[in-house]
Design an enzyme around this catalytic site. Sequence first.
Site, PDB file in Angstrom:
ATOM      1  N   ARG A   4       0.822  -1.203   0.000  1.00 38.93           N
ATOM      2  CA  ARG A   4       0.000   0.000   0.000  1.00 38.93           C
ATOM      3  C   ARG A   4       0.861   1.260   0.000  1.00 38.93           C
ATOM      4  O   ARG A   4       0.546   2.237  -0.650  1.00 38.93           O
ATOM      5  CB  ARG A   4      -0.910  -0.016   1.227  1.00 38.93           C
ATOM      6  CG  ARG A   4      -1.701   1.231   1.373  1.00 38.93           C
ATOM      7  CD  ARG A   4      -3.024   1.085   2.069  1.00 38.93           C
ATOM      8  NE  ARG A   4      -3.079   0.267   3.249  1.00 38.93           N
ATOM      9  CZ  ARG A   4      -3.737   0.658   4.350  1.00 38.93           C
ATOM     10  NH1 ARG A   4      -4.300   1.841   4.405  1.00 38.93           N
ATOM     11  NH2 ARG A   4      -3.807  -0.150   5.365  1.00 38.93           N
ATOM     12  N   TYR A   5       1.930   1.255   0.795  1.00 41.95           N
ATOM     13  CA  TYR A   5       2.823   2.420   0.873  1.00 41.95           C
ATOM     14  C   TYR A   5       4.090   2.074   0.109  1.00 41.95           C
ATOM     15  O   TYR A   5       4.541   0.922   0.151  1.00 41.95           O
ATOM     16  CB  TYR A   5       3.184   2.708   2.331  1.00 41.95           C
ATOM     17  CG  TYR A   5       1.998   2.911   3.239  1.00 41.95           C
ATOM     18  CD1 TYR A   5       1.313   4.130   3.251  1.00 41.95           C
ATOM     19  CD2 TYR A   5       1.548   1.906   4.074  1.00 41.95           C
ATOM     20  CE1 TYR A   5       0.224   4.326   4.078  1.00 41.95           C
ATOM     21  CE2 TYR A   5       0.450   2.087   4.910  1.00 41.95           C
ATOM     22  CZ  TYR A   5      -0.206   3.303   4.904  1.00 41.95           C
ATOM     23  OH  TYR A   5      -1.285   3.487   5.727  1.00 41.95           O
TER      24      TYR A   5
ATOM     25  N   ARG B 117       6.830   0.299   2.324  1.00 41.62           N
ATOM     26  CA  ARG B 117       6.453  -0.731   3.296  1.00 41.62           C
ATOM     27  C   ARG B 117       5.597  -1.793   2.628  1.00 41.62           C
ATOM     28  O   ARG B 117       4.832  -1.487   1.722  1.00 41.62           O
ATOM     29  CB  ARG B 117       5.600  -0.112   4.418  1.00 41.62           C
ATOM     30  CG  ARG B 117       6.393   0.578   5.474  1.00 41.62           C
ATOM     31  CD  ARG B 117       5.556   1.644   6.157  1.00 41.62           C
ATOM     32  NE  ARG B 117       5.486   2.850   5.345  1.00 41.62           N
ATOM     33  CZ  ARG B 117       4.732   3.910   5.622  1.00 41.62           C
ATOM     34  NH1 ARG B 117       3.955   3.913   6.672  1.00 41.62           N
ATOM     35  NH2 ARG B 117       4.751   4.950   4.837  1.00 41.62           N
TER      36      ARG B 117
ATOM     37  N   CYS C 298      -4.616 -17.785  13.905  1.00 40.71           N
ATOM     38  CA  CYS C 298      -4.183 -17.072  15.108  1.00 40.71           C
ATOM     39  C   CYS C 298      -4.432 -17.999  16.301  1.00 40.71           C
ATOM     40  O   CYS C 298      -5.224 -18.927  16.205  1.00 40.71           O
ATOM     41  CB  CYS C 298      -4.978 -15.781  15.297  1.00 40.71           C
ATOM     42  SG  CYS C 298      -4.775 -14.644  13.906  1.00 40.71           S
TER      43      CYS C 298
ATOM     44  N   CYS D 208      -9.781 -12.465  17.599  1.00 37.50           N
ATOM     45  CA  CYS D 208     -10.345 -11.229  18.129  1.00 37.50           C
ATOM     46  C   CYS D 208     -11.611 -10.948  17.329  1.00 37.50           C
ATOM     47  O   CYS D 208     -11.564 -10.894  16.094  1.00 37.50           O
ATOM     48  CB  CYS D 208      -9.376 -10.068  17.944  1.00 37.50           C
ATOM     49  SG  CYS D 208      -7.707 -10.469  18.491  1.00 37.50           S
TER      50      CYS D 208
ATOM     51  N   CYS E 261     -11.546  -8.291  14.504  1.00 37.10           N
ATOM     52  CA  CYS E 261     -10.380  -8.329  13.607  1.00 37.10           C
ATOM     53  C   CYS E 261     -10.646  -7.650  12.261  1.00 37.10           C
ATOM     54  O   CYS E 261     -11.661  -7.903  11.616  1.00 37.10           O
ATOM     55  CB  CYS E 261      -9.975  -9.777  13.361  1.00 37.10           C
ATOM     56  SG  CYS E 261      -8.581  -9.916  12.233  1.00 37.10           S
TER      57      CYS E 261
ATOM     58  N   ARG F 137      -9.069  -8.235   9.572  1.00 40.50           N
ATOM     59  CA  ARG F 137      -8.979  -9.232   8.488  1.00 40.50           C
ATOM     60  C   ARG F 137      -9.924 -10.399   8.733  1.00 40.50           C
ATOM     61  O   ARG F 137      -9.661 -11.533   8.358  1.00 40.50           O
ATOM     62  CB  ARG F 137      -7.541  -9.706   8.310  1.00 40.50           C
ATOM     63  CG  ARG F 137      -6.691  -8.617   7.774  1.00 40.50           C
ATOM     64  CD  ARG F 137      -5.414  -9.024   7.091  1.00 40.50           C
ATOM     65  NE  ARG F 137      -4.692  -7.778   6.916  1.00 40.50           N
ATOM     66  CZ  ARG F 137      -3.780  -7.331   7.765  1.00 40.50           C
ATOM     67  NH1 ARG F 137      -3.384  -8.075   8.784  1.00 40.50           N
ATOM     68  NH2 ARG F 137      -3.245  -6.154   7.579  1.00 40.50           N
TER      69      ARG F 137
ATOM     70  N   ASP G 299     -11.673  -0.310  12.828  1.00 38.80           N
ATOM     71  CA  ASP G 299     -12.083  -0.205  11.430  1.00 38.80           C
ATOM     72  C   ASP G 299     -13.568  -0.543  11.257  1.00 38.80           C
ATOM     73  O   ASP G 299     -14.135  -1.305  12.030  1.00 38.80           O
ATOM     74  CB  ASP G 299     -11.239  -1.143  10.561  1.00 38.80           C
ATOM     75  CG  ASP G 299      -9.794  -0.679  10.470  1.00 38.80           C
ATOM     76  OD1 ASP G 299      -9.566   0.549  10.377  1.00 38.80           O
ATOM     77  OD2 ASP G 299      -8.895  -1.529  10.513  1.00 38.80           O
TER      78      ASP G 299
ATOM     79  N   ASP H  96      -7.536   4.350   9.925  1.00 39.75           N
ATOM     80  CA  ASP H  96      -7.183   3.883   8.598  1.00 39.75           C
ATOM     81  C   ASP H  96      -8.315   4.329   7.687  1.00 39.75           C
ATOM     82  O   ASP H  96      -9.460   3.888   7.848  1.00 39.75           O
ATOM     83  CB  ASP H  96      -7.068   2.346   8.625  1.00 39.75           C
ATOM     84  CG  ASP H  96      -5.823   1.874   7.918  1.00 39.75           C
ATOM     85  OD1 ASP H  96      -5.569   2.389   6.810  1.00 39.75           O
ATOM     86  OD2 ASP H  96      -5.119   1.012   8.456  1.00 39.75           O
TER      87      ASP H  96
ATOM     88  N   LYS I 184      -3.286   5.332   6.600  1.00 38.40           N
ATOM     89  CA  LYS I 184      -3.549   5.708   7.989  1.00 38.40           C
ATOM     90  C   LYS I 184      -3.271   7.184   8.170  1.00 38.40           C
ATOM     91  O   LYS I 184      -2.279   7.684   7.642  1.00 38.40           O
ATOM     92  CB  LYS I 184      -2.609   4.957   8.921  1.00 38.40           C
ATOM     93  CG  LYS I 184      -2.869   3.479   9.035  1.00 38.40           C
ATOM     94  CD  LYS I 184      -1.925   2.896  10.098  1.00 38.40           C
ATOM     95  CE  LYS I 184      -1.901   1.391  10.063  1.00 38.40           C
ATOM     96  NZ  LYS I 184      -1.328   0.875   8.801  1.00 38.40           N
TER      97      LYS I 184
HETATM   98  C1  LIG Z   1      -0.398  -0.047   8.746  1.00 39.84           C
HETATM   99  C2  LIG Z   1       0.184  -0.588   7.536  1.00 39.84           C
HETATM  100  C3  LIG Z   1       1.558  -0.480   7.306  1.00 39.84           C
HETATM  101  C4  LIG Z   1       2.510   0.151   8.295  1.00 39.84           C
HETATM  102  O1  LIG Z   1       2.240   1.459   8.534  1.00 39.84           O
HETATM  103  P1  LIG Z   1       3.084   2.280   9.615  1.00 39.84           P
HETATM  104  O2  LIG Z   1       2.300   3.542   9.740  1.00 39.84           O
HETATM  105  O3  LIG Z   1       4.439   2.471   9.051  1.00 39.84           O
HETATM  106  O4  LIG Z   1       3.147   1.491  10.872  1.00 39.84           O
HETATM  107  C5  LIG Z   1       2.046  -0.991   6.132  1.00 39.84           C
HETATM  108  N1  LIG Z   1       1.255  -1.567   5.216  1.00 39.84           N
HETATM  109  C6  LIG Z   1      -0.067  -1.692   5.410  1.00 39.84           C
HETATM  110  C7  LIG Z   1      -0.900  -2.330   4.354  1.00 39.84           C
HETATM  111  C8  LIG Z   1      -0.652  -1.217   6.584  1.00 39.84           C
HETATM  112  O5  LIG Z   1      -1.966  -1.361   6.790  1.00 39.84           O
HETATM  113  S1  SF4 Z   2      -6.507  -8.985  15.351  1.00 37.28           S
HETATM  114 FE1  SF4 Z   2      -7.012 -10.544  13.806  1.00 37.28          FE
HETATM  115  S2  SF4 Z   2      -5.046 -11.146  12.968  1.00 37.28           S
HETATM  116 FE2  SF4 Z   2      -4.628 -10.137  14.914  1.00 37.28          FE
HETATM  117  S3  SF4 Z   2      -4.601 -11.793  16.438  1.00 37.28           S
HETATM  118 FE3  SF4 Z   2      -6.654 -10.958  16.419  1.00 37.28          FE
HETATM  119  S4  SF4 Z   2      -7.751 -12.292  14.997  1.00 37.28           S
HETATM  120 FE4  SF4 Z   2      -5.577 -12.597  14.613  1.00 37.28          FE
END
Ligand SMILES: *Cc1c(COP(=O)(O)O)cnc(C)c1O
Ligand code: SF4
Length: 364
Positions: free
Chosen positions: A106-107, A110, A119, A123, A126, A128, A286, A323, A330
């Site tokens: 995305r960035y 990174r 996991c 959670c 979550c 995802r 989110d 986000d 973010k």
């Molecule tokens: C949050 C995130 C990051 C890391 O972001 P930082 O602000 O540097 O901690 C990198 N990639 C994705 C897809 C993210 O959601």
């Molecule tokens: S937030 Fe989602 S990915 Fe992270 S530990 Fe919890 S269930 Fe797993």
Amino acid sequence: MTKVQRDPHWSDWKWQVRHAVRTPADLAAQLTLTPDEAEGVRRTTAGGLPLTVTPYFMELVEREGPDGPLRRQVVPSAAEWTASPGERDDPLGEEALLAAPSLVHRYPDRALLWATDRCASYCRFCTRKRLVGQGPTPTESDVADGIDYIARTPSIRDVIISGGDALLLDDDKLVSLVARLRGIRHVDVIRLATRMVAFCPMRITLDLLHQLRAFQPVYFLLHFNHPAELTPEVTAALARLADHGFPLLNQSVLLRGINDRVDVLEALFRTLARLRCRPYYLHQCDAITGAAHFRTTLDSGLDLVDALRGRVSGLALPTYVVDVPGGRGKVPLARDPRVSREGGLVRLRGSLGGTADYPEPSDS
Ligand SMILES: *Cc1c(COP(=O)(O)O)cnc(C)c1O
Ligand code: SF4
């Protein structure tokens, strides 16, 4: 106050994972479920984010009542199956940003890689939720594709190994993954994002740390949401990590009725700072489908952060971030302390109360 009998394998992380509570019957044997929880738990059998809680975390949950802050994080409730306006299954638009089957880019600098969809516990809020615990589990070749993409993309300097939780991989697999990333010249920083230390602190073995130490800098990006998660076992695991030179950062999610109080956040952040784990982000929850019961308003989040500023040291105060939906990145949230501007004077509201003027230099 502790249980009279614990299994002799209690401190073995693999035992913890194997013996996690996974079925409605297992859960009902340990907790008296409210009707709402019973309905939520029943629904997990039809698919979606699974029910799983490690015995270690379950013991903490058992000490709480139905509204307990740890209990609500891992015990499903019926509200999870009710979508509210604007909520999405993939609020961050990650599917559109997949550069490989399990790599989100995305960035520019990174990338976020996941090596498993599993996991140790799930959670209920979550981000995802659409894929975690439900497969397909990334294959060796999916992960290799992600690593290849990173290797041929020199703009990537920081790789986040994220959830599913890579600490569920065996030592060999995890160490090999980190080693392969460390072998890429342009990768400066590796971050291991894990909630395992909260759900299964016994995972942090000296053997694992000795192996990972060869690939520094490896930042541990931990996830704690409530001070009750910082048990003696967690305290010891954080000490092992810090003593082996791993920088520790924490990400929390702001959760309604769980940690959205100044005293709770203050205790959480202060304790983390004392345990050498720097609070990094406080995430606005989110807008994931079925998370309305966990979410707060942005204004109440801002009120909390305002109240904490000036009350805890900067070292213990994370950046409150949201986000922006759709994968737009973010952004930090903070109230603007500038009250007014007149001539060269900018009136600022101080964190200790009151206002005063800051004289700005002229532009020329
Ligand atoms: C949050 C995130 C990051 C890391 O972001 P930082 O602000 O540097 O901690 C990198 N990639 C994705 C897809 C993210 O959601
Ligand atoms: S937030 Fe989602 S990915 Fe992270 S530990 Fe919890 S269930 Fe797993």
